[in-house]
Scaffold this motif. Structure first.
Motif, PDB file in Angstrom:
ATOM      1  N   ASP A   1       1.094   6.225   5.806  1.00 33.25           N
ATOM      2  CA  ASP A   1       1.651   5.228   4.722  1.00 33.25           C
ATOM      3  C   ASP A   1       1.026   5.217   3.616  1.00 33.25           C
ATOM      4  O   ASP A   1       1.827   5.411   2.380  1.00 33.25           O
ATOM      5  CB  ASP A   1       1.725   3.782   5.524  1.00 33.25           C
TER       6      ASP A   1
ATOM      7  N   TYR B   1       9.293   5.277   8.392  1.00 32.00           N
ATOM      8  CA  TYR B   1       8.023   5.146   9.049  1.00 32.00           C
ATOM      9  C   TYR B   1       7.036   4.545   8.191  1.00 32.00           C
ATOM     10  O   TYR B   1       6.301   3.954   8.800  1.00 32.00           O
ATOM     11  CB  TYR B   1       7.839   6.804   8.669  1.00 32.00           C
ATOM     12  N   SER B   2       6.957   4.701   6.903  1.00 29.38           N
ATOM     13  CA  SER B   2       6.072   3.830   6.274  1.00 29.38           C
ATOM     14  C   SER B   2       5.974   2.357   6.357  1.00 29.38           C
ATOM     15  O   SER B   2       5.053   1.621   6.501  1.00 29.38           O
ATOM     16  CB  SER B   2       6.466   4.006   4.797  1.00 29.38           C
TER      17      SER B   2
ATOM     18  N   LYS C   1       4.690   1.634  10.303  1.00 30.07           N
ATOM     19  CA  LYS C   1       3.198   1.944  10.123  1.00 30.07           C
ATOM     20  C   LYS C   1       2.447   1.522   8.976  1.00 30.07           C
ATOM     21  O   LYS C   1       1.887   2.258   8.389  1.00 30.07           O
ATOM     22  CB  LYS C   1       2.855   3.573  10.294  1.00 30.07           C
TER      23      LYS C   1
ATOM     24  N   ARG D   1      11.465   1.428   2.142  1.00 30.82           N
ATOM     25  CA  ARG D   1      10.062   1.062   2.919  1.00 30.82           C
ATOM     26  C   ARG D   1      10.010  -0.590   2.600  1.00 30.82           C
ATOM     27  O   ARG D   1       9.813  -1.414   3.418  1.00 30.82           O
ATOM     28  CB  ARG D   1       8.720   1.648   2.161  1.00 30.82           C
TER      29      ARG D   1
END
Lengths: 335, 341
Positions: free
Chosen positions: B134, B124-125, B128, B224
């Motif tokens: 983030d 996700y981080s 986005k 990430r």
């Protein structure tokens, strides 16, 4: 605008200072250092300056003169006459002044952060605890960085069988759980007083050098392949000059980053060891040791909150500074 | 693949020798002959009986030369002929057999949770990047990473489990979480299977959280970074160019490639996990390997300590081997490289 330095260090410093958070972390590191050095002026059981019955005592909080051994701040205010005067430290309690009227007292006007089960002032002990944490942190990092650089560079220079052996050693040290090993070693040595601090530094250094060694080895292997090393060899420079002036300086800046992070983790390890009761003896103030006191007194939240917060803040500023340093030294690593 | 496994296992042998050597040196430091000088200092003389000292001497052949001692130590460790615990005379093998499952349960729960949470969060981080989510996540992870586990555990005890602050009136002492142990002390045996499961789960919440959050913070950050790195690669552009949905690009192409770095991290996280387990077991009074080791050190019962150190080191190494094998599963290139050699 002042002339800007274009040296490597100048660039790194500018890069580092650009971010406000990193600047703040650096100032915080200095502030904690100052607190550790000047702990006796912030919290002490004796005044900073004292004039008692016509005699002037300078810095009795530091030199602890024999004539005043029997007195602490509270006793002094009782015996002082009209003509006597004193400059008291902001926190009028020492590391081991037991205020037996107020054991396990919650934060109040007399004890700003409360007292522990022995009636000792939590704020005074938190202030003095910074000494142990920083001393253990700094010196264990020096030990582990020295071992790491030595073994890492030897491994990379000589290669072959020696490299293989050293890498096996590294794997051994890495796979033995550090905390168990540390606790065992400390219980074997059984140090007391400031010797406990020294023992702790050495032992933490001895167990945690693997990261630095791996890093230095990798860096040197990488740099050895670089065209500019080949160029300096083509220029006819001798091996010492190449190694000392061209290879090592480039291999060392990442080590500085690792050392900053290692500082944060050494402070955590010291805290954990003292918390488990194997580190700093109870008569010395250490943050982890203070947390240990909570175990029997789970209602005394101030014993849990403040020393722990001190460790957390210290660890955080070192981690922040480490990140800043990493970004400044190699902007490509920024993620 | 088989050849690779065999080679890796063979490589473990010299490392195992190193570990036993470390243990041997520790033992020598603790009670090589000058030994008893240490054991007989007034503070400890009361804790250790003369029989215990005699037993130690016999067990570790302290009258023989060092190489015989070392050989015997290795032999004893290999054949699990480890003697008994001084505290209560139980065989060390039994003590470990009882404590190990508890520590394993704690650690496996923790590492599984850490991976299960950190992979989606990391993805996700990265997808986005620089969004509000983030940035918040980055700060939270940084804070979690810097929080010492022994402080968090202590705070849990004080604020959640002591019953002084967070109060649950329906429990006997108003405590919302148990203070000590991994199951209820009273009536555990009488519970039905499901009740037992619930009881253990309830006891495990705080310890597992304490043990997990740091590993989880590290893993998320790496996930990430790895994902960002992968998303920059050419094959991702190709995948997008040939019209694949963003979902397939990320989960079908990018995810698998960015898993590789965090799988190798198991090797780094395992020793941390064991150290963490020592702290967590000590705070929450869970009788796993960590707590047994701490008690043994306080005795001090060195044969038991050495056994535990050696044992956990071997477990950690097996874990690292496992992570290497997983590595080969996730990244077929490695397997191919190994076989063609």
């Amino acid at each position: 605008m002042a002339a800007q330095s274009h040296s490597y260090l100048g660039i790194v410093r500018r890069q580092f200072m650009r971010q406000r958070l990193h600047r703040v972390s650096l100032y915080a590191i200095f502030a904690i250092l100052l607190l550790a050095v000047g702990a006796d002026f912030v919290a002490s059981e004796r005044p900073i300056l004292l004039s008692l019955s016509g005699k002037l005592y300078v810095l009795p909080n530091v030199i602890n003169p024999v004539a005043l051994r029997a007195y602490d701040n509270r006793r002094l205010t009782q015996v002082m006459s009209e003509s006597d005067w004193a400059v008291f430290p902001p926190v009028p309690w020492g590391v081991n002044s037991h205020d037996l009227d107020a054991t396990l007292a919650p934060p109040s006007a007399t004890h700003w952060l409360g007292t522990d089960s022995g009636g000792r002032d939590v704020l005074a002990r938190v202030v003095h605890g910074s000494r142990v944490s920083l001393a253990v942190g700094v010196l264990s990092v020096i030990v582990l960085v020295s071992i790491g650089i030595l073994l890492g560079s030897v491994s990379a220079y000589y290669g072959g069988v020696l490299d293989l052996l050293l890498m096996r050693l590294l794997e051994v040290v890495h796979s033995v759980p550090a905390l168990l090993l540390l606790v065992t070693m400390l219980s074997v040595i059984m140090p007391t007083g400031w010797r406990a601090v020294v023992a702790m530094m050495v032992v933490i250094g001895l167990v945690n050098w693997t990261g630095v060694a791996r890093l230095v080895r990798g860096e040197i292997l990488r740099i050895k392949q670089m065209p500019y090393i080949e160029a300096s060899r083509a220029l006819g420079y001798g091996a010492p000059r190449i190694i000392l002036r061209h290879v090592l300086p480039n291999a060392l800046s990442p080590v500085l980053v690792t050392a900053t992070f290692a500082m944060a983790s050494a402070i955590q390890i010291e805290g954990a060891l003292s918390f488990l009761g194997f580190g700093i003896p109870a008569d010395m103030a250490s943050w982890g040791g203070m947390l240990n006191d909570v175990r029997g007194h789970t209602g005394a939240w101030w014993l849990a909150v403040f020393p722990g917060a001190a460790i957390f803040v210290t660890v955080t500023v070192y981690n922040l500074a480490g990140e800043g340093l990493r970004d400044a030294i190699d902007p490509r690593l920024k993620s | 693949m088989l050849k690779y496994v065999v080679r890796r296992v063979l490589w473990m042998i010299p490392t195992l020798f190193g570990i036993t050597l470390v243990c041997f040196l520790l033992l020598r430091m603790a009670n090589a002959d000058p030994v008893s000088a240490k054991l007989q200092n007034p503070m400890r003389a009361q804790q250790i009986s003369q029989e215990a000292i005699a037993q130690l001497r016999a067990l570790y052949d302290l009258d023989k030369p060092w190489y015989v001692q070392y050989g015997r130590l290795v032999q004893r460790l290999c054949t699990l002929d480890l003697g008994t615990r001084w505290q209560d005379g139980r065989p060390i093998v039994d003590v470990i057999a009882e404590a190990l499952p508890i520590t394993l349960l704690l650690s496996l729960l923790s590492i599984t949770l850490a991976y299960l949470i950190s992979i989606p969060l990391g993805v996700y981080s990265a997808v986005k990047q620089y969004s509000l989510g983030d940035r918040v996540l980055t700060v939270v992870l940084f804070v979690l990473y810097s929080l010492p586990a022994f402080w968090v555990g202590t705070m849990f005890i004080v604020f959640l489990a002591s019953g002084n602050f967070l109060k649950c009136p329906w429990t006997a002492d108003h405590a919302c979480f148990p203070l000590q142990g991994w199951h209820a002390f009273d009536g555990f045996a009488a519970m039905s299977r499901w009740q037992k499961l619930g009881d253990v789960a309830w006891h495990m919440v705080l310890p597992v959280v304490t043990l997990t959050y740091q590993a989880f913070a590290v893993l998320s950050r790496y996930m990430r970074a790895g994902m960002l790195e992968t998303l920059r690669q050419d094959f991702i552009r190709t995948a997008r160019a040939k019209g694949l949905s963003e979902r397939r690009v990320i989960f079908g192409h990018a995810l698998r490639n960015s898993l590789i770095p965090i799988i190798t991290l198991i090797g780094l996280e395992l020793p941390e996990l064991v150290s963490g387990a020592v702290i967590v077991e000590s705070i929450f009074g869970i009788r796993g390997m960590g707590l047994v080791a701490l008690e043994a050190i306080r005795m001090p019962d060195y044969p038991l300590v050495i056994t535990i150190v050696a044992f956990t080191a071997v477990l950690v190494m097996l874990g690292m081997l496992l992570s290497d094998l997983l590595y080969a599963v996730v990244d077929p290139r490695i397997k191919a490289g190994e076989e063609s050699r």
